[in-house]
Design a protein around this motif. Sequence first.
Motif, PDB file in Angstrom:
ATOM      1  N   ARG A  74      76.361  93.111  61.710  1.00 24.28           N
ATOM      2  CA  ARG A  74      76.001  93.331  60.317  1.00 24.28           C
ATOM      3  C   ARG A  74      75.322  94.683  60.207  1.00 24.28           C
ATOM      4  N   LEU A  75      75.779  95.485  59.252  1.00 28.23           N
ATOM      5  CA  LEU A  75      75.263  96.841  59.173  1.00 28.23           C
ATOM      6  C   LEU A  75      75.035  97.236  57.720  1.00 28.23           C
ATOM      7  N   ASP A  76      73.852  97.769  57.459  1.00 27.57           N
ATOM      8  CA  ASP A  76      73.577  98.295  56.126  1.00 27.57           C
ATOM      9  C   ASP A  76      74.272  99.644  56.000  1.00 27.57           C
ATOM     10  N   PHE A  77      75.534  99.590  55.616  1.00 23.30           N
ATOM     11  CA  PHE A  77      76.352 100.799  55.684  1.00 23.30           C
ATOM     12  C   PHE A  77      75.921 101.866  54.699  1.00 23.30           C
ATOM     13  N   LEU A  78      75.418 101.433  53.532  1.00 25.57           N
ATOM     14  CA  LEU A  78      75.054 102.443  52.547  1.00 25.57           C
ATOM     15  C   LEU A  78      73.982 103.372  53.079  1.00 25.57           C
ATOM     16  N   GLU A  89      70.182  96.091  42.572  1.00 26.26           N
ATOM     17  CA  GLU A  89      69.108  95.125  42.826  1.00 26.26           C
ATOM     18  C   GLU A  89      68.918  94.813  44.304  1.00 26.26           C
ATOM     19  N   VAL A  90      69.758  95.402  45.145  1.00 26.27           N
ATOM     20  CA  VAL A  90      69.744  94.961  46.545  1.00 26.27           C
ATOM     21  C   VAL A  90      68.526  95.483  47.309  1.00 26.27           C
ATOM     22  N   SER A  91      68.332  96.788  47.234  1.00 25.71           N
ATOM     23  CA  SER A  91      67.183  97.379  47.939  1.00 25.71           C
ATOM     24  C   SER A  91      66.958  98.758  47.343  1.00 25.71           C
ATOM     25  N   ARG A  92      65.886  99.393  47.802  1.00 27.74           N
ATOM     26  CA  ARG A  92      65.564 100.704  47.203  1.00 27.74           C
ATOM     27  C   ARG A  92      66.650 101.727  47.471  1.00 27.74           C
ATOM     28  N   SER A  93      67.147 101.788  48.682  1.00 28.59           N
ATOM     29  CA  SER A  93      68.159 102.809  48.984  1.00 28.59           C
ATOM     30  C   SER A  93      69.469 102.496  48.289  1.00 28.59           C
ATOM     31  N   TRP A  94      69.815 101.225  48.176  1.00 25.05           N
ATOM     32  CA  TRP A  94      71.031 100.857  47.443  1.00 25.05           C
ATOM     33  C   TRP A  94      70.884 101.215  45.972  1.00 25.05           C
ATOM     34  N   ARG A  95      69.671 101.024  45.468  1.00 24.40           N
ATOM     35  CA  ARG A  95      69.424 101.294  44.060  1.00 24.40           C
ATOM     36  C   ARG A  95      69.663 102.773  43.728  1.00 24.40           C
ATOM     37  N   ARG A  96      69.272 103.621  44.682  1.00 25.78           N
ATOM     38  CA  ARG A  96      69.460 105.049  44.444  1.00 25.78           C
ATOM     39  C   ARG A  96      70.922 105.379  44.247  1.00 25.78           C
ATOM     40  N   ASP A 129      65.113  93.575  51.456  1.00 24.14           N
ATOM     41  CA  ASP A 129      64.647  93.743  50.091  1.00 24.14           C
ATOM     42  C   ASP A 129      63.283  94.400  50.140  1.00 24.14           C
ATOM     43  N   ASP A 130      63.252  95.695  49.834  1.00 26.37           N
ATOM     44  CA  ASP A 130      61.982  96.429  49.974  1.00 26.37           C
ATOM     45  C   ASP A 130      61.393  96.846  48.641  1.00 26.37           C
ATOM     46  N   PHE A 131      61.728  96.136  47.583  1.00 24.86           N
ATOM     47  CA  PHE A 131      61.140  96.449  46.284  1.00 24.86           C
ATOM     48  C   PHE A 131      59.711  95.930  46.220  1.00 24.86           C
ATOM     49  N   THR A 132      58.868  96.690  45.540  1.00 21.45           N
ATOM     50  CA  THR A 132      57.517  96.186  45.267  1.00 21.45           C
ATOM     51  C   THR A 132      57.613  95.253  44.062  1.00 21.45           C
TER      52      THR A 132
END
Lengths: 336, 155
Positions: A26-30, A55-62, B137-140
Amino acid sequence: MKRKDSFVSSTGRAADALSVTSADGRLDFLSCLPYEIAMVIVIYSDYPTIQTIAEVSRSWRRFARDNAVWRRLFLQQTEWRTPRALAAAGCYYHSGSRANRVQNNIASSRNDAAAPSSALASGANTPRVGDEDMYAAGGYGSDIPLGDATVNANSASMQRILAAYTGSSLRPALTLQHRVAPSPTPSLVRKFGGRLVGADWRYLFSQRLKLDNNWKTGVADIHTVAGHADSVYCVQYDHEKIVTGSRDRTVKIWDSKTLQCTRTLAGHDASVLCLKYDDTTLVTGSSDSTVIVWDWQTGNHSLRLTSHAAGVLDVAFDREHVVSCSKDCTIKVWQR
Amino acid sequence: MIRLQSSDGRLFAVDEKTGFMSTLIKDIVTDLGSTSEPIPLPNVTGEILVDVVRYCRYHKDDARLSSSVPDILQDDSLIEAWDRKFMAMPDDRMLKVISAADYLNIEPLVDLGCLAVAKIIRTLSVEEIRERYNVVDDFTPEQREQIKKELERMK
């Protein structure tokens, strides 16, 4: 060769990253893939998926907030590809079937000029500065600033991404200022440190979507404007004013926002049946068989065209001519 | 005949048309002239090169297509059966194929691979994405509130 180096370096990054897959693959490819490739994956996604990605994570959100992604989502909606939107997108057209399809969309959207331009204009009245994603405004000029990484828009993979955005051969405009159509909506572009950085496509998308939803669900405010003493026969409007002609022989100009009557133009001896206006000139046709050319800002008539033998049912004009048609079965072309 | 050598020393022989699907290989061969020496590809393992070569062999006679991104998004049947079968591989292998295709500059393969990943993501919820791709999930809590508000506004 320069380009080979850029591929080696970008893949070097990916190769290292991919070698740290977790044991179960499993790899966070983004976060691991080079930016250009991760972007290709994101731009293949549709609107609901982009929302999910955000909504997945901060880097995905970017990635999901990247202005270029929203530009593509916007331009994918064929009905939204008005001349103004395409001008803001800085699109050039080359021959080819896809380009022709785009051209046809422009041609058809010219026929209903009022609606699309109000879609872009409506609601977008306050400049949006200070968002945390301001940095992701790119897509124009030779460099696309994106947070810490600066991507060279001229690299082969970037060109490919940009070409994919509109499905036509696309070269990014060098300066946005020359690409945005002149319009009374300066908020179409955002300012960042006083410099034009590009349209806020996510904002444009949400506004346009809201407008579409309003049309679908019939959500609308109805405002009744009274003032004419008799039937209203003709109307034309823009985001500043509404101009109406009536059986009461007058033309009234109303403020679009306050819906107050700002001017009443009297001059015809019978019902005003038709009208058209542009930046300076208003032309009206009437049952009194005449056409009047007005300066609508001052209310003065500049010309009264008397020649028809019966009511003037429609008028049109450009810089050189006025054309009128009448119940007397004739069409008259007047030289201005 | 073009000879390629993967990072782990495996040798592949492909005809020119197949090899030239990769702009990188095409440039090397054009610059250096044909040679019996195998072209080393230090960034691609043999296992992945197998898939890449398989793709190139199948597609070598394709006319150069302009970017067909918008169409494929709407209509699955536009992806041919062979490609669909090719796309059905484990996530990590697919990512390595995409990476190799980017390194070798095989544009249609990069597109196909990215499309494959995008199609999978489209079927997943936020939690499923995190689970499948090992994303934290690293959102505050404040950011999560902001996200919720924005979603409401977009409706």
